[in-house]
Design an enzyme around this catalytic site. Sequence first.
Site, PDB file in Angstrom:
ATOM      1  CD  GLU A 269      -3.051   1.015   0.360  1.00  0.00           C
ATOM      2  OE1 GLU A 269      -3.172  -0.039  -0.283  1.00  0.00           O
ATOM      3  OE2 GLU A 269      -3.806   1.992   0.228  1.00  0.00           O
ATOM      4  CG  ASP A 270       1.399   2.895   3.231  1.00  0.00           C
ATOM      5  OD1 ASP A 270       0.469   3.287   2.509  1.00  0.00           O
ATOM      6  OD2 ASP A 270       1.272   2.624   4.430  1.00  0.00           O
TER       7      ASP A 270
END
Length: 714
Positions: free
Chosen positions: A76-77
Amino acid sequence: MIRITDILDRISACEPEADLDLVERAYIYSARIHEGQVRLSGEPYLSHPLEVAGLLTELKLGPTSVAAGLLHDTLEDTKATMEDLTGLFGETVAHIVEGVTKLSRLAFRSSEARQAESIRKMILAMADDIRVILIKLCDRLHNMRTLQFQNEKKQIRIAQETLDIYAPLAGRLGIHWIKTELEDIAFMYLFPHEYREIANQVAKRKQEQQEQIDSIKKIIETNMADANLPCKAEGRYKHFYGIYQKMMKQGVDFEEVYDILAFRIILDTVPQCYQAVGIIHSIWKPIAKRFKDFISMPKPNMYQSLHTTVIGPLGERVEIQIRTKRMDRVARHGIAAHWQYKEKTGFDEKTGAAFAWLRKLVEEQKNLKDPDEFMESVRMELFPDEVYLFTPRGDVLTLPKAATPVDFAYAIHSEVGNQCTGAKVDGRMVPLKYELKTGQRVEIITSPHHQPSKDWLNFVKTARARSRVRQHIKAEERKWSLVLGREMCDKVLRKYNASLNKYLKSHDMEKAAHDLGYKTADDLIAGVGYGKVTPLQVARHLLPKSELKNEKETVVSRLKQRIRGRKAKSSILVKGLDDVLVRFGKCCSPLPGDPVVGYITRGQGVTVHLTRCPHALSMDPERRIELQWAPETEEVYPVRIHVLCHDRMGLLANITAAISEGEANILDASVSTRADKRAECFFTISVSGADHLENVIKSVKKIRHVIKVSRLSA
Ligand code: MN
């Protein structure tokens, strides 16, 4: 901040043989790829996956889960990809991380109570590995523990979502300590005043309550020891949010909830439990109707225990649960008990049993060889018949398995259903009978003048859609039958120089309707359209007697003359009705004696088909009527037969002779020879009925070298 060495120690304490290398590599990778990222708290980002991994070790999960926990935010990051993770840590770890990422991307519009249950189910149904949910819960727990660094708006939103979705989910999975901690933190942010109030009260009375608990515990233990019953007695403490909920639900104040002391007595055998409850009741006065025997009558989720409430030494209420060690294990592990006991909303016996079972499986997760298979069976067991879908606004709809966009449309609104012309699933056009799957975002395309189609009944899954479509079709059919009925009545009446409109205006029609058992004139006209009553029957009630005496010569004969390819006398009778206009279906050419049905056509009377004719089968049952053949008939009917035979001299002569001897006329014949030395003959012959034809076919079959004889239809 927890250190990686602590995590490794905890894993090897549970599982000496564990693959610590995997965890270490995940740690190093996570540290490197999150490098430079900082949490709102100012700590390096790595602290978050580390804490999550730490929580996972508290759940006694193994290296795969812990590694996935360390990596849970990388997709996600960071710039990490699925390929990277699969290459470095294997498919399982990558797959779990992907699952957590997918859950994080779900955008729920709201977590209002109406939706919460669906969302919880959706999360459970979407995760294809139970470890995905466990990581998600640990992730949420750490985020809640550090919620003070978010702005106020986010604090409220996250706390509410936690209270509605994640705390109950933890409860459902039987992880009581996560559930209560999530609830208490969320409670603190959502109801700060109430939280502080309860916290103060509890703190003030802590000492006092502890003394009370200790003294009661001592009394219990002494009495049990005297009776030679080895037992373990423990006081139960309520968490803040639990106290608050009880105050709200029962409309009572803090004292009333808090003053109730709760104990659990654990013994070895069932007889000991009954003995123990007797002893308790001899020490303190039991409160009437509060004794419950869940040992002889277990709850649907297998929960077993004896419950009683007594008046304690200081006049306070003391709730006591008495059970065996085995029952205690079930009670703690079978979260179903907790779920049902305290959160009465939306619970039924089926799910109760399913969750107790799920809880057991979660406990055994670390021993399971094949987590995929496990999750598959969880899904099958928990929600075998439901799918969870998003509306474009982010609401969740629950529909039965294999539901279609039409079901979805009707679930939104009847008008959306009626006007539904197409659907987009996750942005792509799909057919209306497409089977929807959990997690999909469904957009219905409507057109204001669109009508539901009868075909929809073949694939819709919900009762709602089915009944709405039927309702619409019925209304349409009535409209249609009115037009047809009016047309038919008018046609008959005009033959007597009368007019339907006149009778409608004079209310004679209404009277005729009552005479014939209909409520209104329209009902009667629709009845004609449906074929339940003939226009002639209606005419008889309307016309003066004198007009009707020539009826036979006028109406009936003229109607009958219109029967195509027939003589004036029809041999078909419509059951229970007078003479009607009859035609024979060209598709199946019925013969007298054949089983037949009639179909009321628009303005053309009744068409007769064989009952097995595909056209007859597809007819609207509303327009189908029963038919009978008249007992005697002198008519002959044409029928085609096919004869397959070996190609030999004189065979055709033998066949035509057999047909003639059977008293059937040959109207037409054609013969063709095939390459395989066989011949195919087609005859059109005239017969009096099905029996007659049967006899002719039999005699042709008897001829040497005839292979097959069959009647042709359609
Ligand atoms: Mn996270």
